[in-house]
Design an enzyme around this catalytic site. Structure first.
Site, short mmCIF file in Angstrom:
data_model
loop_
_atom_site.label_atom_id
_atom_site.label_comp_id
_atom_site.label_asym_id
_atom_site.label_seq_id
_atom_site.Cartn_x
_atom_site.Cartn_y
_atom_site.Cartn_z
N CYS A 79 0.83 -1.21 0.00
CA CYS A 79 0.00 0.00 0.00
C CYS A 79 0.87 1.27 0.00
O CYS A 79 1.52 1.55 -1.00
CB CYS A 79 -0.99 -0.05 1.15
SG CYS A 79 -2.43 0.98 0.81
N HIS A 170 -3.29 -4.88 1.86
CA HIS A 170 -2.64 -5.13 3.16
C HIS A 170 -2.64 -6.62 3.49
O HIS A 170 -3.56 -7.10 4.17
CB HIS A 170 -3.41 -4.40 4.27
CG HIS A 170 -3.21 -2.92 4.29
ND1 HIS A 170 -2.28 -2.32 5.10
CD2 HIS A 170 -3.81 -1.93 3.60
CE1 HIS A 170 -2.31 -1.01 4.91
NE2 HIS A 170 -3.23 -0.74 4.00
N GLU A 172 -0.99 -8.12 5.63
CA GLU A 172 -0.70 -8.37 7.05
C GLU A 172 -1.95 -8.25 7.93
O GLU A 172 -1.89 -8.53 9.11
CB GLU A 172 0.38 -7.38 7.53
CG GLU A 172 -0.07 -5.95 7.81
CD GLU A 172 -0.42 -5.13 6.57
OE1 GLU A 172 -0.38 -5.68 5.44
OE2 GLU A 172 -0.77 -3.95 6.73
#
Ligand code: GLN
Length: 196
Positions: A79, A170, A172
């Site tokens: 990002c 994202h 994560e």
């Protein structure tokens, strides 16, 4: 054994550390440029690219980040991290780290859809990766050496250029570690080449 660093100036730092640890690999938060020497690969997290840039300058990270990338050590930008990697940013004269041959447009999925989650097919990674987009950029142009790994609605949202990996979303923020693992494999490969 390899060690992965996560640039710890701003953004989703802890989540990336957790994801790397979940893959069974050591991870550290990078707060000082000297720590870059301790790691074999670096993750640039999501957050706000303009804020991150300000902090990169404030803590004198820029030269060391460029050196890290040009030395062949893998970098993974997610990002805002993808925006930091891009050689061209639409509407902006100068890039940030500028080591990936792509042009990105910031906040490019429109006001109506600032954040959303979709299942993505990511080449060599997953058929159905849960991708969380938050005010995400997309890759508008990719140079000849850039391999497109994923598209959403016809837009490039994940790509790789040699040892540099980037995505608009994202990875994560869910428990799915397959993309993090893919990066870890890149780091292992780069390290084994270094000693070959
Ligand atoms: N909109 C942010 C930027 O332009 C990126 C958002 C994110 O990292 N989730 O830097």
């Amino acid at each position: 054994m390899i060690k992965i660093g996560v640039l710890g100036l701003q953004g989703a730092v802890r989540e990336h550390i957790k994801a790397v640890l979940a893959c069974g690999v050591e991870a550290i938060e990078i707060k000082h440029k000297e720590q870059l020497q301790e790691v074999d690969g670096l993750i640039l997290p999501g957050g706000e690219s303009t804020t991150m840039r300000r902090l990169i300058d404030k803590y004198d990270f820029m030269n060391d980040l460029i050196k890290f990338a040009t030395s062949g050590k893998p970098m993974f930008g997610t990002c805002a991290g993808l925006i930091l990697l891009a050689k061209r940013i639409i509407g902006q004269d100068v890039p940030h780290i500028g080591v990936m041959d792509i042009a990105v447009e910031r906040n490019s999925f429109g006001r109506q859809r600032e954040s959303f989650e979709v299942d993505l097919m990511i080449k060599d990674v997953a058929e159905d990766f849960p991708a969380v987009f938050i005010r995400a950029p997309h890759i508008v142009e990719a140079g000849g050496n850039v391999e497109v790994l994923a598209k959403h609605e016809g837009r490039i949202v994940a790509a790789r250029e040699g040892h540099i990996l980037g995505c608009s979303f994202h990875p994560e923020l869910t428990d799915d570690t397959r993309l993090t693992n893919y990066f870890i494999e890149m780091v292992k490969e780069a390290k084994s080449k270094q000693f070959a």
